[in-house]
Design a protein around this motif. Structure first.
Motif, PDB file in Angstrom:
ATOM      1  N   PRO A  67       0.837  -1.213   0.000  1.00  0.00           N
ATOM      2  CA  PRO A  67       0.000   0.000   0.000  1.00  0.00           C
ATOM      3  C   PRO A  67       0.865   1.254   0.000  1.00  0.00           C
ATOM      4  CG  PRO A  67       0.001  -1.021   2.152  1.00  0.00           C
ATOM      5  CD  PRO A  67       0.735  -1.962   1.234  1.00  0.00           C
ATOM      6  N   VAL A  68       0.340   2.312  -0.558  1.00  0.00           N
ATOM      7  CA  VAL A  68       1.047   3.588  -0.606  1.00  0.00           C
ATOM      8  C   VAL A  68       0.646   4.371   0.638  1.00  0.00           C
ATOM      9  CG1 VAL A  68       1.410   5.701  -1.916  1.00  0.00           C
ATOM     10  CG2 VAL A  68       1.030   3.551  -3.107  1.00  0.00           C
ATOM     11  N   TRP A  69       1.575   4.596   1.534  1.00  0.00           N
ATOM     12  CA  TRP A  69       1.266   5.306   2.770  1.00  0.00           C
ATOM     13  C   TRP A  69       1.308   6.801   2.522  1.00  0.00           C
ATOM     14  CZ3 TRP A  69      -0.914   2.359   6.098  1.00  0.00           C
ATOM     15  CH2 TRP A  69      -0.578   1.012   6.144  1.00  0.00           C
ATOM     16  N   GLY A  70       0.305   7.465   3.007  1.00  0.00           N
ATOM     17  CA  GLY A  70       0.227   8.917   2.861  1.00  0.00           C
ATOM     18  C   GLY A  70      -0.636   9.362   1.702  1.00  0.00           C
ATOM     19  N   ALA A  71      -1.114   8.424   0.911  1.00  0.00           N
ATOM     20  CA  ALA A  71      -2.015   8.781  -0.188  1.00  0.00           C
ATOM     21  C   ALA A  71      -3.402   9.054   0.392  1.00  0.00           C
ATOM     22  CB  ALA A  71      -2.073   7.639  -1.202  1.00  0.00           C
ATOM     23  N   PRO A  72      -4.268   9.780  -0.305  1.00  0.00           N
ATOM     24  CA  PRO A  72      -5.601  10.108   0.224  1.00  0.00           C
ATOM     25  C   PRO A  72      -6.437   8.872   0.540  1.00  0.00           C
ATOM     26  CG  PRO A  72      -5.128  11.454  -1.675  1.00  0.00           C
ATOM     27  CD  PRO A  72      -4.001  10.487  -1.549  1.00  0.00           C
ATOM     28  N   THR A  73      -6.219   7.762  -0.134  1.00  0.00           N
ATOM     29  CA  THR A  73      -7.025   6.562   0.108  1.00  0.00           C
ATOM     30  C   THR A  73      -6.317   5.528   0.964  1.00  0.00           C
ATOM     31  OG1 THR A  73      -6.181   5.567  -1.912  1.00  0.00           O
ATOM     32  CG2 THR A  73      -8.208   6.859  -2.079  1.00  0.00           C
TER      33      THR A  73
END
Length: 80
Positions: A67-73
């Motif tokens: 997962p991409v941490w810090g993204a809006p979702t």
């Protein structure tokens, strides 16, 4: 001089055999094949250069599954 050469050759122990056949009665060709296989396996263990530098993990395929941490979702699944 030949006396010292003869005593030196007689004093040195014989080298250990490369392999020993315990059972069976192999032909000369079978022993030659077995010897060449053992020698090839022993020679191939040090075939490439050893990397001693730091490991570079940039662009690994596993990273696209994380997962991409810090993204809006990225925090949408926190509510249960």
């Amino acid at each position: 001089m030949s006396d010292t050469a003869d005593t030196t050759a007689a004093d040195t122990p014989a080298a250990a055999p490369l392999l020993r056949i315990v059972r069976g009665n192999p032909s000369d060709e079978e022993v030659a094949v077995l010897t060449s296989l053992v020698a090839a396996a022993a020679g191939s263990s040090n075939s490439g250069p050893v990397e001693t530098g730091p490991r570079d993990d940039w662009g690994r395929p596993e990273d696209r599954l994380r997962p991409v941490w810090g993204a809006p979702t990225s925090f949408t699944n926190l509510r249960a």
